[in-house]
Design a protein around this motif. Structure first.
Motif, PDB file in Angstrom:
ATOM      1  N   GLY A 287       0.821  -1.211   0.000  1.00  0.00           N
ATOM      2  CA  GLY A 287       0.000   0.000   0.000  1.00  0.00           C
ATOM      3  C   GLY A 287       0.855   1.262   0.000  1.00  0.00           C
ATOM      4  O   GLY A 287       0.595   2.215  -0.742  1.00  0.00           O
ATOM      5  N   TYR A 288       1.894   1.222   0.789  1.00  0.00           N
ATOM      6  CA  TYR A 288       2.786   2.370   0.924  1.00  0.00           C
ATOM      7  C   TYR A 288       3.444   2.713  -0.412  1.00  0.00           C
ATOM      8  O   TYR A 288       3.442   3.861  -0.864  1.00  0.00           O
ATOM      9  CB  TYR A 288       3.834   2.029   1.981  1.00  0.00           C
ATOM     10  CG  TYR A 288       4.854   3.104   2.284  1.00  0.00           C
ATOM     11  CD1 TYR A 288       4.481   4.269   2.946  1.00  0.00           C
ATOM     12  CD2 TYR A 288       6.186   2.924   1.937  1.00  0.00           C
ATOM     13  CE1 TYR A 288       5.429   5.236   3.252  1.00  0.00           C
ATOM     14  CE2 TYR A 288       7.138   3.876   2.240  1.00  0.00           C
ATOM     15  CZ  TYR A 288       6.761   5.037   2.901  1.00  0.00           C
ATOM     16  OH  TYR A 288       7.699   5.988   3.206  1.00  0.00           O
ATOM     17  N   VAL A 289       3.970   1.670  -1.029  1.00  0.00           N
ATOM     18  CA  VAL A 289       4.653   1.880  -2.309  1.00  0.00           C
ATOM     19  C   VAL A 289       3.681   2.459  -3.338  1.00  0.00           C
ATOM     20  O   VAL A 289       3.981   3.433  -4.039  1.00  0.00           O
ATOM     21  CB  VAL A 289       5.265   0.546  -2.807  1.00  0.00           C
ATOM     22  CG1 VAL A 289       5.731   0.677  -4.240  1.00  0.00           C
ATOM     23  CG2 VAL A 289       6.404   0.128  -1.901  1.00  0.00           C
ATOM     24  N   ALA A 290       2.468   1.879  -3.392  1.00  0.00           N
ATOM     25  CA  ALA A 290       1.502   2.344  -4.378  1.00  0.00           C
ATOM     26  C   ALA A 290       1.124   3.800  -4.125  1.00  0.00           C
ATOM     27  O   ALA A 290       1.047   4.609  -5.065  1.00  0.00           O
ATOM     28  CB  ALA A 290       0.256   1.455  -4.338  1.00  0.00           C
ATOM     29  N   GLY A 291       0.914   4.131  -2.856  1.00  0.00           N
ATOM     30  CA  GLY A 291       0.539   5.508  -2.522  1.00  0.00           C
ATOM     31  C   GLY A 291       1.627   6.497  -2.895  1.00  0.00           C
ATOM     32  O   GLY A 291       1.359   7.570  -3.453  1.00  0.00           O
TER      33      GLY A 291
END
Ligand SMILES: Nc1ncnc2c1ncn2[C@@H]1O[C@H](COP(=O)(O)OP(=O)(O)OP(=O)(O)O)[C@@H](O)[C@H]1O
Ligand SMILES: Nc1ncnc2c1ncn2[C@@H]1O[C@H](COP(=O)(O)OP(=O)(O)OP(=O)(O)O)[C@@H](O)[C@H]1O
Ligand SMILES: [Mg+2]
Ligand SMILES: [Mg+2]
Lengths: 363, 327, 418, 506
Positions: free
Chosen positions: B165-169
Motif C-alpha cells: 500500500g505504501y509503495v503504491a501511494g
C-alpha cells in the motif's frame, strides 16, 4: 548395603532426580512467596489443570517433539559433540518434507513414508554441513551450528513464498500446500477430550528404543560412547574420529528431522508461519536433564512438557507463568549438581568396595 | 463435544446479558506491550473494562508454541465462562477452528483472519493497505529528496500488505520516487518485531542514503527507528496506533503521522455488539470507510496543507475509485 | 569444551611484534579492498561514516559478550551462558535506570545483574563442578524467565511498561570529538578515493559516541593489559592453561575462576546495558536475540585474544551494518570481494602446493563470481543472514590456527592433581 | 634457624583415600643441609607424603614440623611461605605460557612479571648452570629443560627445602649426572633436598640419608654407605626383585614388521620421524632407546595409523599397511600397549568387560556382526582376569577403581588375546608394582617364544637391555645407532641416546 544401592547408575540418577525436584520446588516456592503468591495453591492449580485430559494430551504431544529433539542432541553429546543446530535442522526438514508431501500425491503409507524419509534426509544433510566443516576445516561445531540455525531461517523464509514452495493459507498466513488425506496420520482419541494424541508419538518411542539399542548394543554405539568417554582411547582403539563426527552429526540431524513429523502429519498438515519453533533449543536442556539416556530423557521431556502446559493456568490466575522457566532452570541445574555429588560419592564407595574385597585396605 | 465448563455462564438472554458478560482475550506472541496490535487489542479491552464495566481476562502466548497450546488457551477462557472471547492474530485460526464448534453459545472474534467459517465467529479484518497508501502518498509529498523508506519488522504477508500500500501511494504522487525497503527478520524468526537496535540501524541507513521519510511497520523495533529519525532530524511515520502520542517530547516533532489500525475499536465494538445482541458473524472489515483504518493528524504542523490531498485520496479509496494493492 | 579430535600439531606462536604487524596489515588490506569495491560497484555506503557508526553500534554488544567469553574461558570456564547474562544486563540496566532516573546507575545495574549471572555460573561450575555447558544452558533458560517474571511484577504498573518491556529509560549523553564531524562530513561527500573513505571511517568512529561505546572500546585494551601484563592476569590465565600447576604454586584457582566468570558476566552485562539504553531506549524481552551466542563465535574466531576478538565482533558488526543499511545491493557487491578473495586464496594455496584446498577455493570463488555477474541483487531473505554466512565462510576458509586455553572446559577439583 | 634443628620432621602421618591408606604412621626426620632420599616402590605413598608436606593435601593424622616449629599447611602457599618448594613427579607447567610466566606465576610479588623478574631468572639460571631461556614457550622445551624450569621455579621462590619427586624418571644418565651436580651445588648453598626415586644406584650416589617406605609406612632409615642396592631393594619390596632378562634367542628370519623410509612431519613441516627403516622378525623383541620426545611416540602412532606418513612404507608380513586405518591395522594383527594407559588404553569410567572390547570392537568374542556380544566379552574378560591375575572383585567395576598395575595387566591380557603377530609395547611396566612387572615380562617372554614380534619402547634402560634381542637408538626422529643388548651397559646406551657417540657401538 549402600554400595549395593549405589552400584547401579540408575539408582544414582533416581536419587539425583528426586533431590533435584525437591530442591527446585523449594526454590520456586521461595520465589513465589517473596512475590506474594501462595506456593501450595499455585502448585495445586498447576497440578489440577495439568491432569485434565486436554492437558494430558497436549503434554504428551508436546513431549514427543521434545523427546525427539533431546535424543538428537544426546547423540551428539554422547561423543562430546555439541549440536546446537537441531533447531535449524528440524525446521528446514519439516518445511521441505511438508512441501514434498503437499506437492506429491501418493498412495497412503507410501505418502507418509516419503514425507518422513524426506524429513530425515534433509535433517541429516543439513547436519552434515557442520560435520564436514569440522572434520575438514576444524570449524567448531558450536559456532557453525549456531550460524546454520540462522541461515536455515533465511532459506526457509526464501522458499516459503508464494510462487516458490508456499501457498496463501489465509489472508495473513502462508504455508506449504496442505498434505492430502493420504499423507496424514490420524490422531488417536483420548478419553475425556476432543484433542487427539499424535499417533506418531510412536515414532518417538521407536526412536528412543532405537537410540538405546544403538548406543548399548551395537558396535557403532560402542565406538560412539568410547569417543565420548575418551577421545584419545577411542582413536587408539581404531575408531576413526572424523568418520564418527560425520556419522554422529548425520544421525543427530536425521533424528532432528523427525521432530516436526508428529505435528505435521497429525495436526497441521502444512508448514506455515504458525509451525512450532524453538523445539531444538529446548531439547538441549532436556537432553542434559535426562543425562543423555533414553529413559532419563523420556522423564525429562514429560516433566518439561507438563510444566509448559500447566503453566497456562498461572496466567489465568494472574501469576506470572514465567515462574515455570525458573523451575525448569532450577531443576536442570540442581539435577546436575546433585548428580555430580551423588556420583562422586558413588565412585568413592566403589573404590572402597574394590579395595575391601581385595583386602588391600592397608596399602 | 461437551460444553464442559464448570461454572459456565455461557450466553444467556440478549437483554440482561451485560451483567454476566466476562470478556476473554488471547494475545499473539509479543503480548501486551508490543506497541502494536496486541497493545491495541489491550487498549480496546481497557475501554471495555472502563466504559462497559465488564470483567476481562487476557492471556499471553509463548513463542513457538503449538496449536494445541492455543486450543487450550481458548478453551480455558470459553470453559470458564468468558464470553465473548477475542483471539488476537491469525495464528489462532486453526485453534479457533477446533474450539468454536465446541462452544456454540460463546461468541468468538479473531483478528486478521477469515478462514474459520463458524456461526459464532466474527472475523476482524483490516485494510492496512489503504492506510498505508495514504501515508505513502504523504511521504512522497513530504519528501524533498525524492527518496523514502519502508522498514518492516518481519517479512510476513501481513507486513508486506503495508509495504504494498505504501509503495503504491507514494508512486501515485511521484512515480519516480526511490523507495528503500528493508525487513528486520524473516519468519519464523519474529525477533524483527522487537529489535529496536536494528530498527535504528536500518532507519539511520535509509536517512544516510537520502531518504527523508521512513514508514516503520515493525512493532517495538519502531522505537529505535524513531530515535534515528529524531537524531537525523528527518520524518518518521508510525504504525498501528498514533505514535505521536507515545513519543517522547524530543521525538514528537519528527512523527509526521501514523497509519492507524484500530484494533482497539474493533475489539471494543465487537464486545459491545455482543452485549447489544447485534453481533455480526463472518467478516467485519475495518477500512477507511468505517474509520477502522485511518491516518493520524496529531502533528498538524508536519502535515501542513497536505491533509487536503490525503483526504481527497481517502475519498477516492472509500468510493472505490482507487483500490490499493494488497501485495 | 570439546576436545579437538582432528590431530593438528600445536601451532607455533609468533612473537607479539609479528602478531601486531600482521593484524595491522590484515586490517589495512581489508580497508583497501573495501575502497576498491566501492569504486567498482559504486555502493558508497561500503565505507561511509554511517556504516562505520552502525558497525560500531552493532559490534559493541557482540564485542562485550565476546570479551566476556574470553575472560571466562581464559580461566578455563566455558561460558555458553553469555546470552543469559546479557539478558540479565538489559533488565538490570532498565530496573536501575528507570527507578533512579539516572542512566549511570543503569550502567551499574546492568553490570551488577550480569555479574550475578556470572556468579551463578561460577557457583555451579567451579564450586559444584557442574559441566560448563549444562550450567550455561540452564542460565540461558533461567534468564528470560526471571526477567519476565520480575518485569511482570515491577514494570506492568508503570506507564509504558509491561511484562515484556520496561518504560522508556533515561538516556546517556552522546559525545563527539569536537571539530571532527563537519569537516570530515564534507570530505566524505566528495567520494574521493581513500580520503573520503578514511574520513568516513574516522567520522563514524569519532562522532555521536555514547559513553558505553567508549567504555566498550576501552575495555579491549584494558582487558589485554589486565590479562597479559599483570600478575592477576597471569594467575587467571594459568588457571585456564593448567590449574593443577597453578594451584601447586599457591594460586587460588577457585578464586581466580570466580573472578574471571564474574567479570565475564559483568562484561556481558555491559553489552546488555548497551542494548537497552544505547541501541534502544528501553528493556525489551528477547532484545539480546542471539547476540550472546554470536559473541561466543566472535571469541573463538578471535582466538581468545582481545584484539582479534574485537576484530571478530567488528567483522560481524560490519556485515550486519552493511546488510541492514545497504540491503541487497551492498551485500551483492560483497560477493565480488569474496569471489576475488577466494581466487587469491586458491592461488596462494596452489603456490603452497595444497592442491585440494586450492581447488576447493578456486571452485567456490569462481561460483561466487558467476553468481555476482549473473544477478543484480540477492534475495532479501538470504541477505538478512549475510553476517552469519560470512562468519561461517571466514571460519571455513581462514587458516585454522585457533588455540583454546588448554584446560578450557575442564572440570577442576581443588587438590585434584596427582 | 639453628642448624641443629632438623629442617623437616614428620611424625605419625596418616592419610587415607577412599579404599586406600596411602600413608600410615610415617615418621621421618630430615637434617638441614642434606640430601635426604625417600625410596619405595610404586604406590608406596611417597608422592602423597610429599604433597602433604607441600600443603597440597591434608594429613588425617600426624604433625609436621619445619625448622623445629609445628606447622599447619593448608595450601601450597603456606608451604612456600615456609621455604618449601616442590618439583612434582609430573611436570606442573603450562605449555602455552612462557618460561618466565611459568616461573613467576604465584610469586609475582617478588620481582613482578617483567624485566626485573627476567633478570632474576637469568641470574639464578647462571648461578646454578641451568641454562634456562625465560622467553621460550614451555611447549618448545624438551624434558630435560622442563625439569630445569621446575627447579628454577622453586629456587626463584627462595626455597630452603626442596622436594624432588622422581626427577630422574624421564632423564637419561647424563642428564641425571647434571641434575646431581645441580643438587650438590644446592646443598653447598645450605639448601635441604628431599629426593624421591626408585633408581637405587642413583639414590646411593647422591643421598646423605635414605628412608625406605613400604606399603604406606616407613620401614627403615639408612646411610648409603651401610647398604647395597640389593639390600635396599629388598627393604623396599619386602622380597627379591625381579630381573628383566631373556634366555635363549628365538629370533627367526621371518620378517613381521618392515618399515622403509618412514617419515612423519608435524604441522610446521619438521620431520618428527625421519627416514626410519627397520625390520622385526618373528620371535624378536626390538627395543627402541631414546630420550623422551625424540619421536618414539610418533613412531608408534605412525605404525598404528594414528598419524599420517609423509613418506615411506609400513608392512606387516606381506600386507602393506600404509594408508590403512588404525582399525584395519589392529585387525591385521597388531597389539598395542600404549604409553599412557589412562589416555590411550582405557575407558576409565566403563566396566572392565567394556574395556575388554576396546580396540577389538570388530572381532569375536566381543561382537556378532554389528552387534556387541556382551556375554562373549564378559566371558573372555573373566578369562583375562584369571590368566593375567588382575586383582578385582568382579568385572563390573570401573577400570578407574583398579590400581595402576592391575589396569596394566588387563591391557596386556587384552592385547595378547587378539593373537597379534606384532605387539607394540610402550613402557609396558611404567608405574606398575614389582609383582605385576615380573608378570608382564613373563608374558612377553612367553609370547616371544611362540613367535610374536615385539616393538619395545621403554625409558627403563635395564628393562630395555634385558628384554631386547636387538636395540636401536632414536634421536631427533632418526635411528642413529644399533647396540647389542648382550654387551652394552646403561651408561653406554645413555650416551648413544644423547648423541654423544653417533653411529654403531657394539
Ligand atoms: N587423590 C587420590 N585419591 C585416591 N587415591 C589416591 C590419590 N592419590 C594417591 N592415591 C593412592 O594412594 C596410594 C599412594 O600413591 P602415591 O602416589 O603416593 O604413591 P607413590 O609412592 O608416589 O607411587 P609412584 O612411585 O607410582 O609415584 C596409591 O595406592 C594411590 O592409588
Ligand atoms: N585424584 C584421584 N581421584 C581418585 N582416584 C585417584 C586419584 N588419583 C589416583 N587415584 C587412584 O589411584 C589409582 C592409580 O592412580 P595413579 O595413576 O596415580 O597410579 P599410582 O597411584 O601411582 O598406582 P600405580 O603405581 O600402581 O600405578 C587409581 O586406582 C585411581 O583410582
Ligand atoms: Mg603413581
Ligand atoms: Mg609418586
Amino acid at each position: 548395603m549402600i554400595h549395593r544401592l549405589f552400584a547401579r547408575s540408575w539408582t544414582r540418577t533416581l536419587v539425583a532426580a528426586f533431590v533435584a525436584l525437591v530442591f527446585s520446588i523449594a526454590i520456586t516456592s521461595i520465589v513465589l512467596s517473596i512475590s506474594g503468591f501462595n506456593p501450595p495453591s499455585t502448585f495445586q492449580a498447576m497440578f489440577e489443570f495439568g491432569k485434565e485430559p486436554d492437558s494430558i494430551v497436549n503434554t504428551l504431544n508436546k513431549a514427543a517433539g521434545y523427546y525427539l529433539s533431546a535424543l538428537a542432541v544426546a547423540v551428539g553429546f554422547r561423543m562430546n559433540l555439541f549440536n546446537i543446530g537441531v533447531d535449524g535442522q528440524y525446521r528446514l526438514a519439516a518445511m521441505l518434507a511438508a512441501a514434498a508431501g503437499g506437492a506429491w500425491s501418493l498412495p497412503p503409507v507410501l505418502h507418509q513414508l516419503v514425507i518422513i524419509v524426506v524429513a530425515v534426509l534433509v535433517g541429516g544433510l543439513w547436519a552434515a554441513v557442520p560435520a564436514l566443516l569440522k572434520v575438514t576445516r576444524g570449524v567448531s561445531e558450536v559456532i557453525s551450528t549456531i550460524m546454520l540455525n540462522f541461515i536455515a531461517t533465511g532459506i526457509i523464509a526464501y522458499l516459503l513464498n508464494p510462487g516458490r514452495l508456499a501457498v496463501q493459507l489465509g489472508p495473513n498466513n502462508i504455508g506449504t500446500k496442505t498434505i492430502s488425506r493420504s499423507g496424514r496420520v490420524p490422531g488417536t482419541p483420548f478419553p475425556g477430550t476432543d484433542l487427539k494424541l499424535y499417533s506418531l508419538l510412536v515414532i518417538a518411542i521407536l526412536a528412543g528404543v532405537g537410540f538405546w539399542f544403538m548406543i548399548n548394543r551395537t558396535r557403532f554405539g560402542f565406538d560412539l560412547r568410547a569417543t565420548g568417554l575418551s577421545q584419545s582411547a577411542a582413536v587408539a582403539s581404531g575408531v576413526d574420529a572424523r568418520r564418527m563426527v560425520v556419522m554422529a552429526m548425520v544421525i543427530s540431524g536425521g533424528i532432528a528431522g523427525l521432530i516436526g513429523m508428529p505435528q505435521l502429519l497429525g495436526e497441521s498438515y502444512t508448514y506455515s508461519l504458525n509451525f512450532p519453533t524453538g523445539i531444538g533449543l529446548t531439547g538441549i536442556g532436556i537432553a542434559l536433564l535426562g543425562r543423555n539416556g533414553p529413559v532419563g530423557i523420556a522423564f525429562a521431556s514429560l516433566l518439561w512438557a507438563f510444566l509448559d502446559v500447566s503453566s497456562q493456568i498461572l496466567d489465568f490466575n494472574d501469576i506470572p507463568k514465567e515462574i515455570v522457566a525458573i523451575t525448569q532452570a532450577a531443576v536442570l541445574l540442581s539435577v546436575v549438581v546433585v548428580y555430580e555429588v551423588v556420583s562422586r560419592v558413588g565412585q568413592r564407595i566403589d573404590q572402597r568396595h574394590v579395595a575391601a574385597q581385595l583386602g588391600e585396605v592397608a596399602a | 463435544a461437551g460444553c464442559g465448563g464448570k461454572k459456565a455462564t455461557t450466553g444467556g438472554g440478549g437483554g440482561d446479558g451485560k451483567k454476566t458478560l466476562k470478556v476473554g482475550l488471547a494475545y499473539d506472541v509479543g503480548g501486551r506491550g508490543d506497541k502494536s496490535f496486541n497493545d491495541a487489542a489491550y487498549a480496546g479491552l481497557q475501554k471495555v473494562q472502563q466504559e462497559l464495566k465488564l470483567d476481562v481476562k487476557d492471556l499471553e502466548a509463548k513463542e513457538g508454541e503449538s496449536d494445541n497450546d492455543k486450543i487450550q488457551r481458548l478453551e480455558l477462557l470459553a470453559k470458564s465462562g468468558y464470553n465473548p472471547v477475542v483471539a488476537v492474530g491469525f495464528v489462532y485460526a486453526t485453534a479457533l477452528g477446533k474450539v468454536a464448534p465446541k462452544y456454540p453459545n460463546t461468541k468468538f472474534a479473531i483478528v486478521d483472519d477469515n478462514t474459520i467459517q463458524q456461526p459464532n465467529v466474527t472475523d476482524l479484518l483490516f485494510a492496512e493497505q489503504e492506510g498505508s497508501y495514504l501515508v505513502g502518498a504523504a511521504a512522497a509529498k513530504k519528501s524533498q529528496t525524492g527518496s523514502i523508506g519502508f522498514v518492516g519488522g518481519v517479512q510476513t504477508p501481513l507486513i508486506k500488505k503495508f509495504e504494498a500500500g505504501y509503495v503504491a501511494g507514494a508512486k501515485k504522487i511521484n512515480p519516480k520516487i526511490k523507495i528503500q525497503i528493508k525487513y528486520i527478520s524473516q519468519p519464523p524468526d519474529f525477533s524483527g518485531f522487537k529489535d529496536p537496535a536494528k530498527g535504528k540501524t536500518i532507519a539511520q541507513g535509509m536517512y544516510d542514503q537520502g531518504a527523508d521519510v521512513v514508514y516503520v511497520a515493525a512493532g517495538l523495533s519502531g522505537s529505535g527507528s524513531l530515535e534515528a529519525a529524531a537524531s537525523a532530524k528527518k520524518w518518521f511515520i508510525g504504525v498501528d496506533s498514533d505514535q505521536w502520542q507515545t513519543a517522547s517530547a524530543a521525538e514528537k516533532p519528527y512523527v509526521m503521522t501514523s497509519m492507524l489500525k484500530r484494533v482497539d475499536t474493533a475489539v471494543f465494538n465487537f464486545v459491545k455488539s455482543v452485549g447489544d445482541g447485534t453481533v455480526q458473524k463472518g467478516d467485519v472489515r475495518f477500512s477507511l470507510k468505517n474509520d477502522g483504518i485511518d491516518y493520524a493528524t496529531s502533528n498538524p504542523s508536519a502535515l501542513g496543507d497536505m491533509t487536503t490531498t490525503l483526504n481527497d485520496l481517502k475519498q477516492q479509496i472509500i468510493s472505490g475509485k482507487i483500490t490499493p494493492p494488497e501485495k | 569444551m570439546i576436545e579437538q579430535e582432528i590431530r593438528t600439531p600445536a601451532p607455533r606462536t609468533g612473537d607479539r611484534e609479528r602478531r601486531r604487524t600482521r593484524m595491522l596489515a590484515v586490517g589495512g588490506g581489508i580497508f583497501i579492498a573495501l575502497i576498491l569495491l566501492r569504486l567498482i560497484t559504486g555502493e558508497s555506503d561500503i565505507t561511509s561514516s554511517g556504516t562505520m557508526g552502525a558497525t560500531l553500534a552493532l559490534a559493541v554488544p557482540i564485542g562485550m559478550a565476546a570479551l566476556g567469553g574470553m575472560w571466562s574461558e581464559r580461566s578455563g570456564v566455558v561460558n555458553i551462558g553469555l546470552e543469559g547474562m546479557m539478558t540479565f544486563g538489559t533488565w538490570g540496566a532498565a530496573f536501575a535506570s528507570y527507578f533512579s532516573g539516572n542512566p549511570w546507575l543503569g550502567l551499574l545495574g546492568g553490570i551488577v545483574a550480569g555479574a550475578v549471572g556470572g556468579l551463578l555460573h561460577a557457583v555451579a561450575t567451579v564450586t559444584f563442578g557442574v559441566d560448563h555447558i549444562v550450567s550455561g544452558v540452564a542460565l540461558n533458560i533461567l534468564a528470560p524467565g526471571v526477567t519476565r517474571y520480575l518485569s511482570d511484577l515491577l514494570f506492568t504498573d508503570e506507564k509504558g511498561g509491561g511484562a515484556t518491556q520496561s518504560p522508556p529509560l533515561p538516556s546517556f549523553p552522546t559525545w563527539s570529538v569536537p571539530g571532527v564531524g563537519k569537516p570530515l562530513g564534507s570530505l566524505e561527500k566528495h567520494h574521493w578515493i581513500l580520503i573520503s573513505d578514511l574520513a568516513g571511517l574516522v567520522r563514524g568512529v569519532l562522532t555521536n559516541l555514547s559513553p558505553i561505546t567508549l567504555l566498550g572500546i576501552l575495555l579491549v585494551p584494558v582487558s589485554y593489559y589486565l590479562l597479559w601484563h599483570t600478575a592477576f592476569g597471569l594467575r587467571l590465565r594459568s588457571c585456564g592453561e593448567n590449574p593443577v600447576a597453578a594451584e601447586s604454586l599457591g594460586v587460588k584457582v577457585y578464586r581466580m575462576k570466580y573472578a574471571a566468570v564474574v567479570v565475564s558476566g559483568a562484561l556481558a552485562g555491559i553489552g546488555g546495558v548497551f542494548l537497552a539504553m544505547v541501541a534502544s531506549s528501553n528493556y525489551q524481552e528477547g532484545q539480546v536475540n542471539g547476540r550472546g551466542y554470536i559473541g561466543l563465535a566472535a571469541m573463538i574466531f578471535g582466538n581468545w585474544r582481545p584484539g582479534m576478538v574485537a576484530g571478530g565482533a567488528g567483522l560481524f558488526g560490519y556485515t550486519d551494518a552493511l546488510q541492514l543499511r545497504g540491503g541487497a545491493g551492498a551485500v551483492h557487491a560483497m560477493l565480488l570481494l569474496i569471489g576475488i578473495g577466494l581466487l587469491a586464496l586458491a592461488v596462494w594455496r596452489g603456490y603452497r602446493r595444497r592442491v585440494v584446498a586450492a581447488a576447493v577455493s578456486a571452485v567456490v570463488g569462481a561460483g561466487v563470481l558467476v553468481w555476482f555477474f549473473l544477478t543484480d541483487a540477492l534475495p532479501r531473505e538470504i541477505v538478512t543472514y549475510s553476517p552469519h554466512i560470512t562468519t561461517l565462510l571466514v571460519l571455513a576458509f581462514a587458516a585454522q590456527r585457533l588455540r583454546m586455553p588448554a584446560a578450557d572446559g575442564m572440570r577442576y577439583r581443588r587438590g585434584g592433581g596427582h | 634457624m639453628s642448624t641443629t634443628e632438623p629442617a623437616v620432621e614428620l611424625h605419625g602421618i596418616t592419610k587415607r583415600f577412599p579404599g586406600v591408606v596411602a600413608n600410615h604412621d610415617i615418621d621421618i626426620e630430615v637434617a638441614a643441609g642434606t640430601v635426604h632420599a625417600i625410596v619405595g616402590e610404586n604406590g608406596a605413598g611417597k608422592s602423597t607424603l610429599m604433597k602433604i608436606l607441600y600443603g597440597m593435601q591434608r594429613p588425617d593424622e600426624g604433625t609436621i614440623k619445619v625448622a623445629g616449629v609445628e606447622v599447619a599447611l593448608h595450601s601450597p602457599s603456606d608451604a612456600i611461605a615456609r621455604g618449601i618448594g616442590m618439583v612434582h613427579q609430573h611436570f606442573m607447567l603450562a605449555d602455552n605460557l612462557s618460561v618466565l610466566e611459568n616461573v613467576v606465576l604465584g610469586a609475582e610479588r617478588l620481582h613482578g612479571i617483567g624485566g626485573k623478574a627476567r633478570r632474576r631468572i637469568e641470574e639464578i639460571s647462571h648461578q646454578y648452570g641451568l641454562g634456562v631461556e625465560p622467553d621460550r614457550l614451555v611447549e618448545q622445551l624438551g624434558v630435560g629443560a622442563r625439569q630445569r624450569v621446575e627447579i628454577l621455579k622453586v629456587l626463584y621462590r627462595g626455597a630452603k627445602i626442596l622436594i624432588l619427586d622422581e626427577p630422574t624418571a624421564v632423564l637419561v644418565p647424563q642428564e641425571v649426572e647434571e641434575l646431581f651436580g645441580n643438587l650438590r651445588d644446592l646443598k653447598r648453598e645450605g639448601l635441604t633436598v628431599i629426593f624421591i626415586s626408585h633408581k637405587l644406584d642413583e639414590v646411593l650416589s647422591v643421598a646423605d640419608t635414605i628412608t625406605v617406605i613400604r606399603r604406606g609406612t616407613t620401614v627403615d632409615t639408612v646411610r648409603p654407605g651401610d647398604v647395597t642396592a640389593r639390600q635396599l631393594a629388598e627393604l623396599m619390596v619386602g622380597s627379591e626383585l625381579p630381573v628383566p632378562e631373556l634366555r635363549e634367542s628365538t629370533v627367526t628370519d621371518v620378517p613381521v614388521l618392515t618399515m622403509d623410509g618412514v617419515t612423519v612431519r608435524d604441522a610446521t613441516g619438521r620431520a618428527v620421524v625421519d627416514d626410519v627403516s627397520l625390520t622385526i622378525h618373528e620371535g624378536e623383541i626390538l627395543g627402541i632407546a631414546g630420550v623422551e620426545g625424540n619421536g618414539q611416540a610418533e613412531l608408534v602412532e605412525a605404525i598404528m595409523g594414528m598419524l599420517p606418513l609423509d613418506a615411506g612404507v609400513v608392512r606387516l608380513g606381506d600386507t602393506d599397511l600404509t594408508g590403512m586405518a588404525t582399525r584395519r591395522r589392529r585387525e591385521a594383527g597388531i597389539g598395542f600397549i600404549p604409553e599412557d594407559r589412562h589416555r590411550h588404553g582405557l575407558l576409565l569410567e566403563s566396566p572392565l568387560w567394556e574395556n575388554r572390547i576396546l580396540g577389538h570392537q570388530t572381532r569375536p568374542p566381543n561382537v556378532k556382526g554389528v552387534l556387541i556380544d556382551r556375554q562373549g566379552a564378559r566371558n573372555d574378560t573373566e578369562r583375562i582376569v584369571r590368566d593375567y591375575d588382575v586383582r578385582t572383585p568382579n568385572i563390573d567395576v570401573t577400570a578407574a577403581s583398579l590400581s595402576g598395575g592391575n589396569q596394566q595387566k588387563l591391557i596386556v591380557g587384552r592385547e595378547m588375546s587378539g593373537d597379534p603377530k606384532l605387539l607394540i609395547a610402550a613402557h609396558p611396566t611404567r608405574g606398575v608394582d614389582v609383582g605385576a612387572q615380573s608378570a608382564i615380562w613373563d608374558h612377553l617372554r612367553h609370547a616371544r617364544a611362540e613367535g610374536l614380534a615385539v616393538l619395545l619402547i621403554s625409558a627403563d634402560l635395564d628393562e630395555l637391555i634385558g628384554m631386547s634381542d636387538t636395540l636401536r637408538v632414536i634421536l631427533r626422529g632418526r635411528l642413529v645407532g644399533e647396540a647389542d643388548p648382550a654387551t652394552i651397559t646403561p651408561d653406554q646406551l645413555g650416551s648413544l641416546m644423547t648423541g654423544a657417540g653417533e653411529g654403531s657401538a657394539a
